[in-house]
Structure formats: C-alpha cells, structure tokens
Scaffold this motif. Structure first.
Motif, PDB file in Angstrom:
ATOM      1  N   ALA A 112      84.262 -16.606  14.033  1.00 54.76           N
ATOM      2  CA  ALA A 112      83.268 -15.835  12.791  1.00 54.76           C
ATOM      3  C   ALA A 112      83.904 -15.255  11.724  1.00 54.76           C
ATOM      4  CB  ALA A 112      82.906 -14.469  13.705  1.00 54.76           C
ATOM      5  N   ARG A 113      85.157 -15.207  11.308  1.00 55.51           N
ATOM      6  CA  ARG A 113      85.284 -14.633  10.016  1.00 55.51           C
ATOM      7  C   ARG A 113      86.175 -15.989   9.338  1.00 55.51           C
ATOM      8  NH1 ARG A 113      88.469 -10.468  13.271  1.00 55.51           N
ATOM      9  NH2 ARG A 113      87.181  -8.367  13.905  1.00 55.51           N
ATOM     10  N   PHE A 114      86.596 -16.748   9.642  1.00 51.35           N
ATOM     11  CA  PHE A 114      87.195 -17.468   8.589  1.00 51.35           C
ATOM     12  C   PHE A 114      86.955 -19.141   8.661  1.00 51.35           C
ATOM     13  CE2 PHE A 114      90.579 -14.551  10.692  1.00 51.35           C
ATOM     14  CZ  PHE A 114      91.355 -14.281   9.366  1.00 51.35           C
ATOM     15  N   ASP A 115      86.592 -19.526   7.757  1.00 51.21           N
ATOM     16  CA  ASP A 115      86.193 -20.956   7.618  1.00 51.21           C
ATOM     17  C   ASP A 115      86.760 -22.215   8.041  1.00 51.21           C
ATOM     18  OD1 ASP A 115      84.475 -22.976   6.500  1.00 51.21           O
ATOM     19  OD2 ASP A 115      85.987 -23.309   4.918  1.00 51.21           O
ATOM     20  N   THR A 116      86.251 -21.935   9.260  1.00 51.53           N
ATOM     21  CA  THR A 116      87.031 -22.870  10.375  1.00 51.53           C
ATOM     22  C   THR A 116      86.937 -23.786  10.911  1.00 51.53           C
ATOM     23  OG1 THR A 116      89.669 -23.071  11.796  1.00 51.53           O
ATOM     24  CG2 THR A 116      87.852 -21.102  12.075  1.00 51.53           C
ATOM     25  N   SER A 117      87.587 -24.919  12.590  1.00 50.72           N
ATOM     26  CA  SER A 117      86.660 -25.249  12.696  1.00 50.72           C
ATOM     27  C   SER A 117      87.100 -24.925  14.406  1.00 50.72           C
ATOM     28  CB  SER A 117      85.922 -26.626  12.524  1.00 50.72           C
ATOM     29  OG  SER A 117      87.391 -27.292  12.988  1.00 50.72           O
ATOM     30  N   VAL A 118      86.124 -25.460  15.378  1.00 50.28           N
ATOM     31  CA  VAL A 118      85.904 -25.031  16.653  1.00 50.28           C
ATOM     32  C   VAL A 118      87.048 -26.604  16.566  1.00 50.28           C
ATOM     33  CG1 VAL A 118      85.429 -25.670  19.112  1.00 50.28           C
ATOM     34  CG2 VAL A 118      83.964 -24.905  17.803  1.00 50.28           C
ATOM     35  N   SER A 119      87.160 -27.947  16.018  1.00 50.15           N
ATOM     36  CA  SER A 119      88.247 -28.831  16.261  1.00 50.15           C
ATOM     37  C   SER A 119      89.611 -28.301  15.916  1.00 50.15           C
ATOM     38  CB  SER A 119      88.161 -30.253  15.303  1.00 50.15           C
ATOM     39  OG  SER A 119      86.648 -30.359  16.302  1.00 50.15           O
ATOM     40  N   ALA A 120      89.748 -27.640  14.760  1.00 49.54           N
ATOM     41  CA  ALA A 120      90.763 -27.181  14.631  1.00 49.54           C
ATOM     42  C   ALA A 120      91.529 -25.931  15.300  1.00 49.54           C
ATOM     43  CB  ALA A 120      90.761 -26.780  12.824  1.00 49.54           C
ATOM     44  N   LEU A 121      90.609 -25.534  16.451  1.00 48.86           N
ATOM     45  CA  LEU A 121      91.360 -24.160  16.896  1.00 48.86           C
ATOM     46  C   LEU A 121      91.236 -25.005  18.517  1.00 48.86           C
ATOM     47  CD1 LEU A 121      88.484 -21.289  16.132  1.00 48.86           C
ATOM     48  CD2 LEU A 121      91.024 -21.396  15.218  1.00 48.86           C
ATOM     49  N   ALA A 122      91.066 -25.953  18.971  1.00 47.16           N
ATOM     50  CA  ALA A 122      91.514 -26.362  19.756  1.00 47.16           C
ATOM     51  C   ALA A 122      92.767 -27.107  19.768  1.00 47.16           C
ATOM     52  CB  ALA A 122      90.338 -27.701  19.975  1.00 47.16           C
ATOM     53  N   HIS A 123      92.556 -27.547  18.819  1.00 49.33           N
ATOM     54  CA  HIS A 123      94.034 -28.449  18.027  1.00 49.33           C
ATOM     55  C   HIS A 123      95.143 -26.849  18.297  1.00 49.33           C
ATOM     56  CE1 HIS A 123      96.656 -30.971  15.778  1.00 49.33           C
ATOM     57  NE2 HIS A 123      97.674 -29.758  15.287  1.00 49.33           N
ATOM     58  N   GLU A 124      95.279 -26.105  17.375  1.00 45.59           N
ATOM     59  CA  GLU A 124      95.780 -24.757  17.317  1.00 45.59           C
ATOM     60  C   GLU A 124      96.479 -24.202  18.986  1.00 45.59           C
ATOM     61  OE1 GLU A 124      97.790 -23.366  15.170  1.00 45.59           O
ATOM     62  OE2 GLU A 124      97.092 -25.270  14.245  1.00 45.59           O
ATOM     63  N   LEU A 125      95.090 -24.789  19.823  1.00 48.89           N
ATOM     64  CA  LEU A 125      95.524 -23.696  21.256  1.00 48.89           C
ATOM     65  C   LEU A 125      96.330 -25.503  22.192  1.00 48.89           C
ATOM     66  CD1 LEU A 125      92.438 -22.122  21.074  1.00 48.89           C
ATOM     67  CD2 LEU A 125      94.686 -20.628  21.478  1.00 48.89           C
ATOM     68  N   GLY A 126      96.116 -26.655  21.498  1.00 42.20           N
ATOM     69  CA  GLY A 126      96.526 -27.385  22.506  1.00 42.20           C
ATOM     70  C   GLY A 126      95.629 -27.547  23.315  1.00 42.20           C
ATOM     71  N   VAL A 127      94.158 -28.120  23.175  1.00 44.19           N
ATOM     72  CA  VAL A 127      93.286 -28.157  24.078  1.00 44.19           C
ATOM     73  C   VAL A 127      91.968 -28.895  23.640  1.00 44.19           C
ATOM     74  CG1 VAL A 127      94.107 -26.009  25.186  1.00 44.19           C
ATOM     75  CG2 VAL A 127      92.237 -26.325  23.533  1.00 44.19           C
TER      76      VAL A 127
END
Length: 149
Positions: A112-127
C-alpha cells in the motif's frame, strides 16, 4: 566467558520471549543457519477444552508449521465427542495460515505504501508469490472501508 543473553536450562527463555514480543508464545530453541536465525516457538497453554463438546483435553503432541511453531495437539477424552483430536490456535497465525499475522500486515502495508511488488515481498519472506498474494488479498479486503454517499 559470561554470555548475558544465555538462558537457564528452563524449557523457555524469558529473554528470547521478550525479544519475540508475541503474547503467549515462548521461544523453545534458536538455531543459526547461513541465511537466518531460526526460532522454534510454542504456546505455554496447558489446559484447553474440546471445541466440539468442551471436555478438558489432554496433550497429544505438537505439529510443526513453517514458522517452526510447535503447535500443541489436543485429544478429547470424551468418547461421545465428534472430534477426537484438534490443534491449538493463536492470534500469531490463523488456522492453516502460512504466514504470521505480523508478516501479512507488513506485506499489506508495504504494497500500500511503497513501490514494491508481491514477488519482491515473497522473496523477502522466503515463500511463493501465491502464498503472499493469498494472504495480502484477504488482509486488504478486511482493511477496505466501504464508501458512503
């Protein structure tokens, strides 16, 4: 050498519990890998009732979930109860959840707040992408406030 972060031989380490900061969840083991610090956590609940009939249940083991939470399994002693065993729940992660509530909130906030993607978040979370998106989509629908007028 004196290690001020060491814990006694108790089942849980109160210092590690305080660092984790999740009410009712205790750190039972810590391991370091090449990529992360892995915490094994579990609840301390010793008494619970069967969700079907309310009879006091007895511990029936623990089930590991991805976050390595040793979820307690309970066995109902009432022979007439339709449920023989069940797994404990906690606000840390919903039933059958693949991500903790804090991880889901973090991911939803980031989208909601940053220029990011679901793929980037998935990578950070390891899922996987689907694991993040399924959780974030559900969280976003709960956050959406209906428009008036």
């Amino acid at each position: 050498m004196n290690n001020s972060m060491s814990c006694s031989s108790d089942r849980w380490c109160m210092r590690a519990d305080a660092l984790l900061g999740v009410e009712g969840i205790h750190v039972s083991a810590v391991a370091e890998t090449t990529k992360a610090l892995v915490l094994r956590v579990e609840t301390g609940e010793d008494i619970t009732g069967c969700p079907e009939c309310g009879v006091v249940a007895v511990g029936h083991g623990r089930r590991l979930v991805r976050l390595l939470w040793a979820k307690r399994l309970w066995r109902c002693l009432d022979p007439d109860s339709p449920r023989a065993t069940f797994t404990e729940d906690h606000q840390l992660a919903g039933s059958r959840a693949k991500l903790t509530t804090r991880a889901v909130a973090w991911a939803a906030d980031a989208l909601a707040r940053f220029d990011t993607s679901v793929s980037a978040l998935a990578h950070e979370l390891g899922v996987s992408w689907h694991t993040v998106w399924d959780a974030v989509r559900a969280e976003a629908s709960q956050r959406t406030v209906p428009r008036t007028g």
